[in-house]
Every structure is written in C-alpha cells, then in structure tokens.
Enzyme design. Sequence first.
Site, PDB file in Angstrom:
ATOM      1  N   ARG A 120      24.377  89.417  37.700  1.00 15.88           N
ATOM      2  CA  ARG A 120      22.918  89.438  37.574  1.00 15.88           C
ATOM      3  C   ARG A 120      22.267  89.906  38.864  1.00 15.88           C
ATOM      4  O   ARG A 120      21.368  90.713  38.860  1.00 15.88           O
ATOM      5  CB  ARG A 120      22.415  88.040  37.215  1.00 15.88           C
ATOM      6  CG  ARG A 120      20.907  87.910  37.271  1.00 15.88           C
ATOM      7  CD  ARG A 120      20.458  86.477  37.201  1.00 15.88           C
ATOM      8  NE  ARG A 120      20.711  85.883  35.910  1.00 15.88           N
ATOM      9  CZ  ARG A 120      20.835  84.573  35.702  1.00 15.88           C
ATOM     10  NH1 ARG A 120      20.760  83.730  36.698  1.00 15.88           N
ATOM     11  NH2 ARG A 120      21.051  84.093  34.497  1.00 15.88           N
ATOM     12  N   TYR A 121      22.717  89.347  39.986  1.00 20.89           N
ATOM     13  CA  TYR A 121      22.149  89.719  41.285  1.00 20.89           C
ATOM     14  C   TYR A 121      22.967  90.880  41.854  1.00 20.89           C
ATOM     15  O   TYR A 121      24.163  91.008  41.565  1.00 20.89           O
ATOM     16  CB  TYR A 121      22.206  88.531  42.244  1.00 20.89           C
ATOM     17  CG  TYR A 121      21.467  87.313  41.754  1.00 20.89           C
ATOM     18  CD1 TYR A 121      20.090  87.224  41.870  1.00 20.89           C
ATOM     19  CD2 TYR A 121      22.148  86.242  41.181  1.00 20.89           C
ATOM     20  CE1 TYR A 121      19.405  86.099  41.436  1.00 20.89           C
ATOM     21  CE2 TYR A 121      21.474  85.109  40.741  1.00 20.89           C
ATOM     22  CZ  TYR A 121      20.105  85.039  40.877  1.00 20.89           C
ATOM     23  OH  TYR A 121      19.435  83.929  40.440  1.00 20.89           O
ATOM     24  N   ARG A 124      26.363  89.758  44.045  1.00 21.23           N
ATOM     25  CA  ARG A 124      27.192  88.596  43.739  1.00 21.23           C
ATOM     26  C   ARG A 124      27.412  88.437  42.239  1.00 21.23           C
ATOM     27  O   ARG A 124      26.607  88.896  41.435  1.00 21.23           O
ATOM     28  CB  ARG A 124      26.604  87.315  44.339  1.00 21.23           C
ATOM     29  CG  ARG A 124      25.136  87.104  44.060  1.00 21.23           C
ATOM     30  CD  ARG A 124      24.539  86.241  45.180  1.00 21.23           C
ATOM     31  NE  ARG A 124      23.182  85.836  44.932  1.00 21.23           N
ATOM     32  CZ  ARG A 124      22.122  86.587  45.255  1.00 21.23           C
ATOM     33  NH1 ARG A 124      22.269  87.786  45.771  1.00 21.23           N
ATOM     34  NH2 ARG A 124      20.903  86.140  45.016  1.00 21.23           N
ATOM     35  N   CYS A 133      35.903  70.897  31.745  1.00 21.57           N
ATOM     36  CA  CYS A 133      35.430  70.073  32.861  1.00 21.57           C
ATOM     37  C   CYS A 133      36.158  68.725  32.798  1.00 21.57           C
ATOM     38  O   CYS A 133      36.785  68.396  31.790  1.00 21.57           O
ATOM     39  CB  CYS A 133      33.933  69.814  32.746  1.00 21.57           C
ATOM     40  SG  CYS A 133      32.951  71.315  32.694  1.00 21.57           S
ATOM     41  N   CYS A 137      28.500  66.922  30.960  1.00 21.20           N
ATOM     42  CA  CYS A 137      27.134  66.471  31.227  1.00 21.20           C
ATOM     43  C   CYS A 137      26.279  66.835  30.020  1.00 21.20           C
ATOM     44  O   CYS A 137      26.276  68.000  29.604  1.00 21.20           O
ATOM     45  CB  CYS A 137      26.582  67.164  32.466  1.00 21.20           C
ATOM     46  SG  CYS A 137      27.742  67.159  33.840  1.00 21.20           S
ATOM     47  N   CYS A 140      24.122  70.104  30.050  1.00 17.80           N
ATOM     48  CA  CYS A 140      24.777  71.270  30.658  1.00 17.80           C
ATOM     49  C   CYS A 140      24.137  72.587  30.203  1.00 17.80           C
ATOM     50  O   CYS A 140      24.021  72.858  29.005  1.00 17.80           O
ATOM     51  CB  CYS A 140      26.262  71.280  30.306  1.00 17.80           C
ATOM     52  SG  CYS A 140      27.093  72.733  30.986  1.00 17.80           S
ATOM     53  N   ARG A 142      25.425  75.402  30.278  1.00 23.69           N
ATOM     54  CA  ARG A 142      26.408  76.230  29.552  1.00 23.69           C
ATOM     55  C   ARG A 142      27.022  75.490  28.383  1.00 23.69           C
ATOM     56  O   ARG A 142      28.187  75.701  28.039  1.00 23.69           O
ATOM     57  CB  ARG A 142      27.499  76.727  30.506  1.00 23.69           C
ATOM     58  CG  ARG A 142      26.940  77.578  31.565  1.00 23.69           C
ATOM     59  CD  ARG A 142      27.934  78.494  32.247  1.00 23.69           C
ATOM     60  NE  ARG A 142      27.227  79.067  33.366  1.00 23.69           N
ATOM     61  CZ  ARG A 142      27.374  78.679  34.631  1.00 23.69           C
ATOM     62  NH1 ARG A 142      28.284  77.772  34.950  1.00 23.69           N
ATOM     63  NH2 ARG A 142      26.648  79.221  35.574  1.00 23.69           N
ATOM     64  N   ASP A 301      17.058  72.990  32.706  1.00 25.20           N
ATOM     65  CA  ASP A 301      16.938  74.214  31.905  1.00 25.20           C
ATOM     66  C   ASP A 301      16.565  73.893  30.458  1.00 25.20           C
ATOM     67  O   ASP A 301      16.790  72.788  29.974  1.00 25.20           O
ATOM     68  CB  ASP A 301      18.256  74.990  31.924  1.00 25.20           C
ATOM     69  CG  ASP A 301      18.525  75.604  33.289  1.00 25.20           C
ATOM     70  OD1 ASP A 301      17.551  75.975  33.966  1.00 25.20           O
ATOM     71  OD2 ASP A 301      19.702  75.689  33.674  1.00 25.20           O
ATOM     72  N   ASP A 338      15.416  77.987  37.144  1.00 23.03           N
ATOM     73  CA  ASP A 338      16.264  79.121  36.794  1.00 23.03           C
ATOM     74  C   ASP A 338      15.558  79.780  35.603  1.00 23.03           C
ATOM     75  O   ASP A 338      15.496  79.209  34.506  1.00 23.03           O
ATOM     76  CB  ASP A 338      17.676  78.624  36.424  1.00 23.03           C
ATOM     77  CG  ASP A 338      18.737  79.662  36.732  1.00 23.03           C
ATOM     78  OD1 ASP A 338      18.376  80.849  36.857  1.00 23.03           O
ATOM     79  OD2 ASP A 338      19.917  79.290  36.830  1.00 23.03           O
ATOM     80  N   LYS A 345      17.019  82.300  39.904  1.00 20.64           N
ATOM     81  CA  LYS A 345      16.420  81.066  40.443  1.00 20.64           C
ATOM     82  C   LYS A 345      15.141  81.399  41.204  1.00 20.64           C
ATOM     83  O   LYS A 345      15.134  82.254  42.077  1.00 20.64           O
ATOM     84  CB  LYS A 345      17.409  80.377  41.372  1.00 20.64           C
ATOM     85  CG  LYS A 345      18.567  79.746  40.625  1.00 20.64           C
ATOM     86  CD  LYS A 345      19.450  78.970  41.556  1.00 20.64           C
ATOM     87  CE  LYS A 345      20.745  79.640  41.894  1.00 20.64           C
ATOM     88  NZ  LYS A 345      21.499  80.287  40.863  1.00 20.64           N
TER      89      LYS A 345
HETATM   90  S1  SF4 Z   1      27.101  70.728  34.348  1.00 20.69           S
HETATM   91 FE1  SF4 Z   1      28.297  71.665  32.666  1.00 20.69          FE
HETATM   92  S2  SF4 Z   1      29.821  72.897  33.713  1.00 20.69           S
HETATM   93 FE2  SF4 Z   1      29.039  71.472  35.216  1.00 20.69          FE
HETATM   94  S3  SF4 Z   1      30.426  69.699  35.138  1.00 20.69           S
HETATM   95 FE3  SF4 Z   1      28.715  69.257  33.785  1.00 20.69          FE
HETATM   96  S4  SF4 Z   1      29.431  69.936  31.778  1.00 20.69           S
HETATM   97 FE4  SF4 Z   1      30.769  70.905  33.279  1.00 20.69          FE
END
Ligand code: SF4
Length: 379
Positions: A120-121, A124, A133, A137, A140, A142, A301, A338, A345
């Site tokens: 995107r940038y 990088r 993971c 979370c 998340c 993603r 997000d 973001d 960001k």
């Molecule tokens: S924020 Fe998403 S990618 Fe990061 S540790 Fe938590 S679940 Fe995994």
Amino acid sequence: MFPRDHLKNWYKGQGLWSDTPDYEWNTWQWQMRNRFNKKEDFDGYLKLTPDEEEGCGFADQKLLMSITPYFFNLIDRDDPDCPIRKQVIPRKSEKIVSPEELLDPVGEENNMVVEGLVHRYPDRVLFLATPYCASYCRYCTRSRLVSNAQDYNLHSEYDARIKYISEHPEIRDVLLSGGDPLVLSNRKIAELISRLRAIPHIEFIRIGTRVPVFMPQRINTELCEILKEHGPIFMSIHTNHPKECTIELKEACAKLLSSCVVMGNQSVLMKGVNDNADTLMSLSHRLLQMGVKPYYLYQCDLITGSAHFRTDVQKGIELIRQLRGFTTGYAVPQYVIDAPGGGGKIPINPDYVKEITGTEIILLNYQGNEYRYPLHGGV
Ligand code: SF4
C-alpha cells in the site's frame, strides 16, 4: 492524580493451573495444546454469561475462539465485564452488523499484489505470514482471514511473496504479520527472516505479534538467538490493558531487548476495556517499565460485528489530551484511524494551535494556557 505502578503489583499468570508442572506450563507447545477452543472447555473453569454462550455458538463461522491457559488466568472470573475477558470471549453482539462495517475495513485486499502480500505504501509491504494466532481477539481487523474460519485459506507458502519483494527495489521495509508470525516454528521463522535479509534492498524488518502477550513462554532462547542473528528486528506487541503487563511479559520483553529487538506496543481503543485515561496512563507506564514504547493507539476499525467495542472519536482525542503533557512524552501513543478503504493510518491529535496570524502562531499548552511564537524564521 494518576495511580503509580509498582512492580510488586504486577500480575502473575498461573493460579488455576498451579498443579501443572513448570516444565509443562512454561512451554509454548503446552500452552497451544491446552487452549480453550470451544464452549465446553470452560466447564469447571468459568461460568459463561448467556451473552457469551450465544457468542461461542457461532464463532466457528466468523473468527475461531482460542484462549491460552496463561491468558485465561488473567481473567477475573467473577467479573463479566473483565477487560481481559471481553477481548477474547465471543459475545452475541458480534452478530450485529452495522451498515458502515466491512469485512476488510482497511482495504487490504485492494492492495494485495500477490496472495498474502499487501503493498500500500511506496517503500514497505505487509507480509501475512500465517492466518493463525495463539488466541483470537474478538475485534481483529483481519477477522476475514485470521483463523481461516471464513474459508479464506491463506497459505504459508512464501515463494511468490519473496519473489515480488526481490523484484521491487523500492521496498525497504517488510512488516511480518498475519495472524501471528510467532506461532510459526523457529525453523520457519529463521528461514523467512534470512530470505528477507538476503534481499539487498531490505533495510528494515518488523514483526507484529501478540504472542508475547498471549503466551510469553514462546520467547525462548532459540527464538531470541534467531532474532539477534538477524537484528535489529523491530517488534510491535499488542496490549490493551495494564493487566496484560505481567511479570511473565516483562521477562519475555527483557529477553527480546537483550537480543537487539526494538520494542513498541500497539493498542486498540475499546469501550469497556481501556477507554479511560487512568487505564491508558497505567498501561503506558507499565510498558515503559518493560522497555516498550507505546506506539499507536488505534481507533477500533469498522470490522463486521464490532460496534460494541467502538468509542466516539471525540473521546479518543480527549483521552490523548489527558495524557499529553501530564506524563512523559514517551508514554503517549499516537492515536490513529486506519482509514476505511485503504487510505492508511491517519494521525488524530488534539488541536493545540489556536490561531495562525500573518506574524505568529498562537498555541495552547497542555493546561490550556496561551503562548505565542513568531511565524517566520530568523534572518
Ligand atoms: S489482532 Fe488479530 S491478528 Fe492480531 S493477535 Fe489478535 S486475532 Fe491475531
């Protein structure tokens, strides 16, 4: 007056597994094997609320549930509003989808140049090293790909990603993320980093990881040697609440720091988790005591089913205002949004510029007092 933190008050995670021998508890493989992955795993450990029971019922279609025993031990089991619990136990609110929410809230798919590589940038790239993971979370960004619950099926096959980076000399910075790169084996991590280091134009390698927070046992001697060999590596961990800053995390950070890893932290601002100045201040102070710079504070997000976590942006600005000037500058993270759709960001700051006239800038300090500075430089 903000509370002072002292090492004696730091959390220690064992408690419920006090019968588990240290040689098991202290290995990351044991932590991974004994994760809470389904509703029944809580039996005898935690009474779920009806809201959580319902949330657990559909997590396997959205984002898997998984909690390491170490992280589970940080939950206050008598408090349904425990800020640790809210981060990892699904709730039925995740089913509610607001019109502004998106599966890919920061537009990564628009900039995915080959599978698992986001460019995107200009200089990088984001390298998605794995969809897995140590724990998941509930907010998340993603969620669409992490845990592969939504059949995204991101593979850990890197040839096309490495080839693209090699063929683009403008790329100098690679961020390894996912999922969480530190759930990969040491062999795989060593191979990936050394392949990147072999590309002449790669100057800067970063790892985004929550593994030290979910499972500090992973930061073992062999991993540290790999990171040191290829250092300096820049690492962003992810804590949201001071309870996550345990003695175990502090020890893991000390090992990383002595392996030439440069440490920062990213947090997500979340309702009922960390949306007050005392909590953010305490988190920042603990991070600094661990040698970790509070780096970013993200506005949550617009991920599908996350409205229950989101705070007003004005509140985030006000929280930063309550930190800036009232504590060490190193303790103040940059608050960012973001941008939805892929704008990157964008820093969001309280406004300290009252006015710019033809000759001077009129500034407000952290206490709201007014100061003037000439607009033009000297001769
Ligand atoms: S924020 Fe998403 S990618 Fe990061 S540790 Fe938590 S679940 Fe995994």
